[in-house]
Write a protein that holds these residues in place. Structure first.
Motif, PDB file in Angstrom:
ATOM      1  N   PRO A   1     -27.391   1.437 -22.476  1.00  0.00           N
ATOM      2  CA  PRO A   1     -27.671   2.745 -21.867  1.00  0.00           C
ATOM      3  C   PRO A   1     -28.204   2.617 -20.444  1.00  0.00           C
ATOM      4  N   CYS A   2     -28.083   3.726 -19.699  1.00  0.00           N
ATOM      5  CA  CYS A   2     -28.569   3.760 -18.324  1.00  0.00           C
ATOM      6  C   CYS A   2     -28.848   5.207 -17.931  1.00  0.00           C
ATOM      7  N   CYS A   3     -29.682   5.384 -16.908  1.00  0.00           N
ATOM      8  CA  CYS A   3     -29.887   6.684 -16.263  1.00  0.00           C
ATOM      9  C   CYS A   3     -30.117   7.801 -17.283  1.00  0.00           C
ATOM     10  N   TYR A   4     -31.190   7.669 -18.040  1.00  0.00           N
ATOM     11  CA  TYR A   4     -31.486   8.597 -19.134  1.00  0.00           C
ATOM     12  C   TYR A   4     -31.695  10.024 -18.646  1.00  0.00           C
ATOM     13  N   HIS A   5     -32.036  10.190 -17.377  1.00  0.00           N
ATOM     14  CA  HIS A   5     -32.355  11.516 -16.836  1.00  0.00           C
ATOM     15  C   HIS A   5     -31.124  12.338 -16.490  1.00  0.00           C
ATOM     16  N   LEU A   6     -29.938  11.726 -16.487  1.00  0.00           N
ATOM     17  CA  LEU A   6     -28.722  12.461 -16.138  1.00  0.00           C
ATOM     18  C   LEU A   6     -28.203  13.202 -17.364  1.00  0.00           C
ATOM     19  N   ILE A   7     -28.840  14.327 -17.638  1.00  0.00           N
ATOM     20  CA  ILE A   7     -28.529  15.133 -18.815  1.00  0.00           C
ATOM     21  C   ILE A   7     -28.272  16.570 -18.384  1.00  0.00           C
ATOM     22  N   HIS A   8     -27.550  17.309 -19.224  1.00  0.00           N
ATOM     23  CA  HIS A   8     -27.257  18.705 -18.930  1.00  0.00           C
ATOM     24  C   HIS A   8     -28.469  19.596 -19.171  1.00  0.00           C
ATOM     25  N   ALA A   9     -29.197  19.335 -20.230  1.00  0.00           N
ATOM     26  CA  ALA A   9     -30.341  20.172 -20.599  1.00  0.00           C
ATOM     27  C   ALA A   9     -31.519  19.888 -19.673  1.00  0.00           C
ATOM     28  N   SER A  10     -32.462  20.820 -19.615  1.00  0.00           N
ATOM     29  CA  SER A  10     -33.642  20.622 -18.772  1.00  0.00           C
ATOM     30  C   SER A  10     -34.582  19.586 -19.360  1.00  0.00           C
ATOM     31  N   HIS A  11     -34.516  19.393 -20.685  1.00  0.00           N
ATOM     32  CA  HIS A  11     -35.374  18.435 -21.371  1.00  0.00           C
ATOM     33  C   HIS A  11     -34.541  17.592 -22.333  1.00  0.00           C
ATOM     34  N   TYR A  12     -35.059  16.436 -22.646  1.00  0.00           N
ATOM     35  CA  TYR A  12     -34.372  15.494 -23.530  1.00  0.00           C
ATOM     36  C   TYR A  12     -34.175  16.073 -24.918  1.00  0.00           C
ATOM     37  N   GLN A  13     -32.962  15.868 -25.451  1.00  0.00           N
ATOM     38  CA  GLN A  13     -32.628  16.314 -26.799  1.00  0.00           C
ATOM     39  C   GLN A  13     -32.631  15.099 -27.734  1.00  0.00           C
ATOM     40  N   PRO A  14     -33.667  14.917 -28.553  1.00  0.00           N
ATOM     41  CA  PRO A  14     -33.752  13.720 -29.397  1.00  0.00           C
ATOM     42  C   PRO A  14     -32.568  13.617 -30.353  1.00  0.00           C
ATOM     43  N   LEU A  15     -32.193  12.390 -30.669  1.00  0.00           N
ATOM     44  CA  LEU A  15     -31.059  12.131 -31.552  1.00  0.00           C
ATOM     45  C   LEU A  15     -31.489  11.906 -32.996  1.00  0.00           C
ATOM     46  N   SER A  16     -32.476  11.050 -33.196  1.00  0.00           N
ATOM     47  CA  SER A  16     -32.871  10.657 -34.550  1.00  0.00           C
ATOM     48  C   SER A  16     -33.870  11.650 -35.133  1.00  0.00           C
ATOM     49  N   THR A  17     -33.987  11.625 -36.445  1.00  0.00           N
ATOM     50  CA  THR A  17     -34.957  12.486 -37.122  1.00  0.00           C
ATOM     51  C   THR A  17     -36.366  12.177 -36.660  1.00  0.00           C
ATOM     52  N   LEU A  18     -36.684  10.890 -36.500  1.00  0.00           N
ATOM     53  CA  LEU A  18     -38.023  10.498 -36.057  1.00  0.00           C
ATOM     54  C   LEU A  18     -38.345  11.076 -34.679  1.00  0.00           C
ATOM     55  N   ALA A  19     -37.407  10.964 -33.751  1.00  0.00           N
ATOM     56  CA  ALA A  19     -37.655  11.464 -32.402  1.00  0.00           C
ATOM     57  C   ALA A  19     -37.765  12.989 -32.399  1.00  0.00           C
ATOM     58  N   GLN A  20     -37.018  13.643 -33.257  1.00  0.00           N
ATOM     59  CA  GLN A  20     -37.091  15.104 -33.339  1.00  0.00           C
ATOM     60  C   GLN A  20     -38.446  15.570 -33.867  1.00  0.00           C
TER      61      GLN A  20
ATOM     62  N   LEU B   1     -43.559  14.744 -28.206  1.00  0.00           N
ATOM     63  CA  LEU B   1     -43.195  14.526 -26.813  1.00  0.00           C
ATOM     64  C   LEU B   1     -42.100  15.493 -26.371  1.00  0.00           C
ATOM     65  N   LYS B   2     -42.274  16.052 -25.195  1.00  0.00           N
ATOM     66  CA  LYS B   2     -41.256  16.875 -24.565  1.00  0.00           C
ATOM     67  C   LYS B   2     -40.978  16.263 -23.211  1.00  0.00           C
ATOM     68  N   LEU B   3     -39.810  15.654 -23.077  1.00  0.00           N
ATOM     69  CA  LEU B   3     -39.499  14.839 -21.909  1.00  0.00           C
ATOM     70  C   LEU B   3     -38.611  15.596 -20.938  1.00  0.00           C
ATOM     71  N   SER B   4     -39.104  15.810 -19.723  1.00  0.00           N
ATOM     72  CA  SER B   4     -38.313  16.435 -18.673  1.00  0.00           C
ATOM     73  C   SER B   4     -37.398  15.399 -18.030  1.00  0.00           C
ATOM     74  N   ARG B   5     -36.489  15.864 -17.198  1.00  0.00           N
ATOM     75  CA  ARG B   5     -35.647  14.926 -16.452  1.00  0.00           C
ATOM     76  C   ARG B   5     -36.502  14.012 -15.585  1.00  0.00           C
ATOM     77  N   HIS B   6     -37.563  14.567 -15.029  1.00  0.00           N
ATOM     78  CA  HIS B   6     -38.472  13.736 -14.222  1.00  0.00           C
ATOM     79  C   HIS B   6     -39.097  12.637 -15.073  1.00  0.00           C
ATOM     80  N   ASP B   7     -39.545  12.967 -16.270  1.00  0.00           N
ATOM     81  CA  ASP B   7     -40.112  11.962 -17.173  1.00  0.00           C
ATOM     82  C   ASP B   7     -39.095  10.873 -17.480  1.00  0.00           C
TER      83      ASP B   7
END
Length: 467
Positions: A289-308, A312-318
């Motif tokens: 993986p690379c460049c985690y901040h290049l996302i469409h949403a304003s905040h990170y959308q967790p994938l796994s059940t644990l992350a959901q 934590l609410k991660l912005s593109r800046h984070d």
């Protein structure tokens, strides 16, 4: 690995939980926008840390920032004193531990399938470039920067031998795919959305008679459920085959009997591959993986059940935090970067005064040539770009001095935040690993090259358990 060490290590889900706890505890230190504050925002709660970071000389900062172990050694004693005073207990050992050092491969959802992947990460670190002669390598590596070629060859060396067709995701000109086709003798489909890159890659494959076919497609428009009617996909065929291809738009590039590979596909692009591969039941994946901040949403959308379940609410800046480590910048590049930041901070102070609005005003990216001009020219450009009336505030030398002073603060805020950049990147990687486990994959996470070749050196290998 002996049994004692094995028992001391953790499953991916357990390690994720530990990382998550530390990130939640320490959010005040790393979820900070340095340009928007005028003092260390956490100094009241962490006075020893504040004293320690201000005690560092300016010319020490780059060296500490480039080497995580030195950074932790410099700041963790003060942080530990603050935590003791606060009655808090954080696991600071996570600040330097790598995933490969702390992970067990006998998790209940990772059986013998993951063993193949583990051997690929553990046993191929000095592998030879099988399938390429010296002359071939000269042609295949032409026009590729040295470190990028090192990354490509190291990635291929760590792929398990599965005798599967390969899908190269976000291929560009297909440099990775063509090496796989040549060195492994695999049939490769390379997916890329820019037609000129597809055409150049296909021309090289045709010239070298490689089993590599390009698909020109928008990765975000591909869906396993509607691939049969997807008109955003076209194939780039060798000349002899183009006339016979009567319906090139109906093939979904992701299939069950396949190994999907992606080297530094950015943000949502590699997430898209993970989700589509899981839907298609793709047998094997290898993703860096690379460049985690290049996302469409304003905040990170967790994938796994644990992350959901995390708070934590991660912005593109984070999400840019893991990328804030330069191990390859030369002194000139570092000097230009420091100059740019000082200028931006100087103009920021100026625009706050002119607008009488005490908030940060972001500027677009600069051309490097602009940094060879004067700070006055820079301010005039920035003011025109952002429609700021400079009025009588034209003592530019005074404002650039203010910028340099503010930079002393922002560099130290960032330095403390960087203590946690490895932790956040591991959190993101393990979110992907846990997601794949939940989808029925055996997973192995490790590093495919040295940090000096690229800081984005993590590799996720996964194989479907039901196959």
């Amino acid at each position: 690995m002996n049994q004692d060490n094995l028992q001391q290590q953790l499953t991916y889900s357990q390690q994720f939980s530990e990382l998550n706890q530390l990130l939640e505890q320490s959010a005040a230190l790393w979820q900070v926008r340095a340009f928007e504050v005028n003092a260390l925002p956490w100094a009241q709660d962490f006075p020893q840390l504040a004293e320690a970071v201000w005690a560092l000389a300016d010319d020490e900062l780059d060296g500490l920032d480039a080497e995580q172990s030195l950074l932790v050694k410099a700041l963790s004693p003060a942080l530990s004193l603050d935590l003791k005073a606060l009655g808090q207990d954080w696991d600071l050992s996570l600040l330097t531990a790598s995933i490969s050092e702390r992970t067990v491969f006998n998790d209940k959802t990772v059986t013998d399938k993951a063993g193949v992947a583990e051997q690929s990460l553990a046993g191929n670190t000095v592998a030879q470039q099988d399938g390429l002669s010296f002359d071939d390598e000269a042609h295949f590596s032409a026009h590729i920067k040295g470190r990028k070629w090192q990354q490509i060859t190291a990635f291929v060396q760590h792929l398990p031998q599965l005798n599967l067709p390969v899908l190269e995701w976000c291929a560009g000109k297909g440099h990775l795919g063509r090496l796989i086709a040549k060195a492994r003798g695999a049939d490769v489909v390379s997916l890329e959305w820019q037609a000129p890159l597809c055409e150049a890659g296909q021309a090289f494959a045709d010239k070298w008679q490689l089993s590599q076919t390009f698909i020109c497609a928008d990765a975000f428009a591909i869906g396993a459920e509607h691939a049969a009617t997807n008109t955003s996909i076209t194939t780039v065929e060798p000349p002899a085959q183009r006339a016979s291809n009567t319906n090139p738009l109906t093939t979904n590039p992701l299939t069950a009997r396949q190994q999907a590979v992606a080297l530094h596909a950015c943000g949502d692009l590699h997430v898209r591959l993970l989700t589509l591969a899981a839907e298609a039941g793709t047998q094997a994946l290898a993703i860096s993986p690379c460049c985690y901040h290049l996302i469409h949403a304003s905040h990170y959308q967790p994938l796994s059940t644990l992350a959901q379940q995390s708070s934590l609410k991660l912005s593109r800046h984070d999400l840019q935090l893991p990328l804030q480590q330069s191990v390859i910048a030369n002194p000139k590049q570092q000097a230009l970067r420091h100059q740019e930041i000082a200028w931006r901070l100087g103009f920021d102070a100026l625009q706050r005064e002119c607008r009488q609005i005490d908030e940060y005003l972001p500027l677009p990216s600069l051309k490097q040539s602009q940094l060879s001009g004067s700070f006055t020219d820079f301010c005039l450009w920035a003011a025109e770009t952002k429609a700021v009336n400079l009025a009588k505030n034209r003592d530019f030398e005074a404002w650039v001095d203010i910028g340099r002073q503010r930079q002393k603060l922002t560099r130290r805020i960032d330095l403390v935040a960087h203590l946690f950049r490895i932790v956040l990147e591991q959190w993101l990687i393990l979110d992907r690993a846990c997601f794949l486990q939940e989808q029925g994959y055996g997973v192995c996470v490790g590093e495919f090259c040295a940090n000096s070749v690229t800081p984005r050196n993590s590799l996720i290998l996964a194989q479907k358990m039901s196959v």
